[in-house]
Design a protein around this motif. Structure first.
Motif, short mmCIF file in Angstrom:
data_model
loop_
_atom_site.label_atom_id
_atom_site.label_comp_id
_atom_site.label_asym_id
_atom_site.label_seq_id
_atom_site.Cartn_x
_atom_site.Cartn_y
_atom_site.Cartn_z
N SER A 174 -64.99 -86.14 -108.90
CA SER A 174 -66.24 -86.14 -108.14
C SER A 174 -66.87 -84.75 -108.18
CB SER A 174 -65.99 -86.55 -106.69
OG SER A 174 -67.16 -86.38 -105.90
N ASN A 175 -68.21 -84.73 -108.08
CA ASN A 175 -68.93 -83.47 -107.98
C ASN A 175 -69.41 -83.20 -106.55
OD1 ASN A 175 -68.75 -82.73 -110.73
ND2 ASN A 175 -70.41 -84.17 -111.24
N VAL A 176 -69.12 -84.13 -105.66
CA VAL A 176 -69.54 -83.99 -104.26
C VAL A 176 -68.56 -83.09 -103.53
CG1 VAL A 176 -69.98 -85.21 -102.09
CG2 VAL A 176 -70.56 -86.29 -104.29
N ARG A 207 -64.55 -73.15 -97.59
CA ARG A 207 -64.30 -74.18 -96.60
C ARG A 207 -64.92 -75.52 -97.02
NH1 ARG A 207 -60.13 -72.67 -93.14
NH2 ARG A 207 -59.97 -70.44 -93.57
N GLU A 208 -64.73 -75.86 -98.27
CA GLU A 208 -65.16 -77.15 -98.77
C GLU A 208 -64.27 -77.55 -99.95
OE1 GLU A 208 -69.26 -76.50 -99.66
OE2 GLU A 208 -68.84 -75.63 -101.63
N VAL A 209 -64.07 -78.86 -100.11
CA VAL A 209 -63.23 -79.36 -101.19
C VAL A 209 -64.02 -80.33 -102.07
CG1 VAL A 209 -61.10 -79.12 -99.88
CG2 VAL A 209 -62.35 -81.27 -99.78
N ARG A 210 -63.59 -80.40 -103.30
CA ARG A 210 -64.17 -81.37 -104.24
C ARG A 210 -63.03 -82.22 -104.77
NH1 ARG A 210 -64.88 -81.52 -109.68
NH2 ARG A 210 -64.15 -79.37 -109.93
N GLY A 240 -57.66 -84.55 -102.85
CA GLY A 240 -58.10 -85.93 -102.89
C GLY A 240 -58.56 -86.36 -104.27
N GLN A 241 -58.98 -87.61 -104.36
CA GLN A 241 -59.40 -88.15 -105.66
C GLN A 241 -60.40 -89.27 -105.45
OE1 GLN A 241 -55.40 -89.33 -106.68
NE2 GLN A 241 -55.81 -91.50 -106.24
N GLU A 242 -61.18 -89.53 -106.49
CA GLU A 242 -62.11 -90.65 -106.49
C GLU A 242 -61.59 -91.74 -107.43
OE1 GLU A 242 -64.50 -91.23 -104.60
OE2 GLU A 242 -65.00 -89.28 -103.72
#
Length: 469
Positions: A282-284, A275-278, A228-230
């Motif tokens: 973004s830094n979230v 099990r997480e994406v950034r 994804g992207q911001e």
């Protein structure tokens, strides 16, 4: 299953680089029988491997299944701790014609009885030269049992052959878990259908199924597609989810994973472990709950040997490895496949019966089908076209959207076949993708999942036909 408790199978022979051993021709190496619990089992002849020269001289290993991997890596069945032996050097598999050895892209190659090979059939007491080490192969009297499914279908897959029922047995066990699966197989064998079938047979069946072809997307766009992207991440970027977030609660299918660039392999490994994406820009970090299925037409062990694929990522993906068999190893399934494919093309049951005569089905067996199921489907499509040429209309070609779920097609046979076909295809694509996106509110990923195609292909269709989703 026949009434007899034990019967032999006879498959069509294949052509190989070395002749099959004479002392193996009469062995009952491939049988199906019923065990004491009433389960179908596939019986194969056992074999022993012994290091007869080199650092590990005297080391022995006996088979418990139909295959063995030899190499320096601790996960190999026979470990040869020789610096000249690759991590995954070669693999031996018992098939319908005997014991076949295949080099796995090793650095120094595999030599069988003095001949340098890519793949070959082994004789009793054949010697494999691996670097500075030698390994002797021997058949033994032990019989190994491999479980077969009683089913002749799994999700969208069909097959009565041993190869397919062996795979079904593995799929049934794997589908009931959230375990990561690596599907291996030649191009056109149906790896995407296998992944979709696993999803539909799993507890995640009501969740999304998101498919991403890692070989169809330019490397500079692949990271955004995955994670994804911001807004503002790069010029013209808008905020959107990547494939992993879209698959939350369901399954993500990473096709052609062997095409993933090395720099993204490290990031994918981090996503699998944490099990997480950034998202880009973004830094979230976003938590994800996904089941991962990957597929490749390469042997990733060879890619690991040549440092084109990360070893740690390979083991994260290959928790369970399932081989999708090529069509030439399951000729008995051709009648079922032909009927299933014709039905999917919208051919009536009466027409299917008239087409699939014994003579027609026998003609299918004369081909080796190097393109596998994809080639078979293309052949059937061409067959339908040429069979219908005598009754096609000679009016101007057009495709009309009738407003319901059907389209009326007329064809001008005075046009060259390629031009007429392309014109119909262009019109069909425009109507189909328009109606598909309208049905799912413009949500490309959902539409792609339901249609069984990659979402990047939908974007290509939108661009090609100048449509707005």
């Amino acid at each position: 299953m026949p009434g007899d408790k034990h019967f032999e199978l006879s498959w069509q022979p294949m052509v190989h680089s070395l002749a099959m051993s004479d002392d193996f021709r009469d062995l009952d190496n491939l049988t199906v029988s019923i065990d004491e619990h009433g389960r179908s089992i596939h019986t194969v002849r056992g074999f022993r491997l012994e290091v007869v020269e080199g650092k590990d001289c005297g080391t022995k290993w006996e088979s418990k299944s139909d295959r063995a991997t030899i190499g320096a890596h601790p996960s190999c069945d026979l470990i040869v701790s020789d610096d000249t032996v690759s991590r995954f050097h070669c693999e031996i598999v018992i098939d319908d014609n005997g014991a076949k050895v295949r080099d796995l892209g090793s650095r120094n190659g595999t030599i069988v009885d003095g001949l340098h090979i890519n793949d070959a059939y082994l004789k009793h007491h054949s010697v494999l030269q691996l670097g500075h080490s030698q390994v002797r192969f021997q058949y033994i009297s032990q019989q190994n049992h491999i479980a077969l499914s009683h089913r002749t279908g799994f999700g969208d897959l069909v097959g009565q052959s041993i190869a397919m029922r062996t795979m079904f047995a593995m799929l049934e066990r794997a589908a009931g878990t959230n375990i990561t699966i690596l599907l291996q197989g030649e191009t056109g064998t149906g790896k995407s259908e296998t992944a979709r079938s696993i999803h539909r047979e799993s507890s995640r069946r009501d969740g999304p199924f998101v498919m991403l072809d890692c070989g169809a997307i330019p490397a500079n766009l692949l990271e955004s597609e995955l994670f994804g992207q911001e807004k503002g991440a790069f010029t013209g970027a808008t905020s959107r989810k990547g494939s992993f977030e879209e698959a939350h609660g369901g399954t993500i299918f990473l096709d052609e994973i062997g095409e993933l660039p090395l720099d993204l392999q490290n990031k994918l490994l981090s996503v699998i472990e944490n099990r997480e994406v950034r998202r880009l820009g973004s830094n979230v970090r976003h938590r994800i709950d996904v089941r991962i299925i990957a597929a490749t037409n390469r042997d990733l062990r060879g890619e690991v040997n040549h440092k084109r694929f990360r070893e740690d990522l390979y083991y994260r993906l290959a928790v369970v490895t399932i081989d999708v068999p090529p069509l030439r190893l399951r000729p008995g399934d051709l009648p079922h496949l032909a009927r299933r494919l014709l039905a999917r093309m919208g051919v009536s049951s009466e027409r299917i019966e008239s087409i699939t005569t014994p003579e027609f089905l026998q003609s299918l067996r004369t081909s080796a089908w190097p393109g596998n199921i994809r080639e078979l489907r293309n052949f059937l499509e061409r067959y339908l076209v040429f069979q219908d040429l005598t009754v096609l209309d000679t009016r101007d070609l057009h495709v009309a959207d009738t407003g319901d779920s059907k389209c009326q097609i007329t064809v001008d046979c005075s046009l060259p076949f390629s031009e007429a076909r392309q014109a119909v295809l262009n019109a069909f694509e425009r109507i189909y993708v328009s109606k598909l996106l309208a049905a799912y509110g413009g949500k490309v990923s959902r539409a792609a999942s339901e249609a069984g195609i990659d979402r990047t292909y939908i974007y290509k269709l939108l661009q090609r036909h100048e449509l707005d989703k």
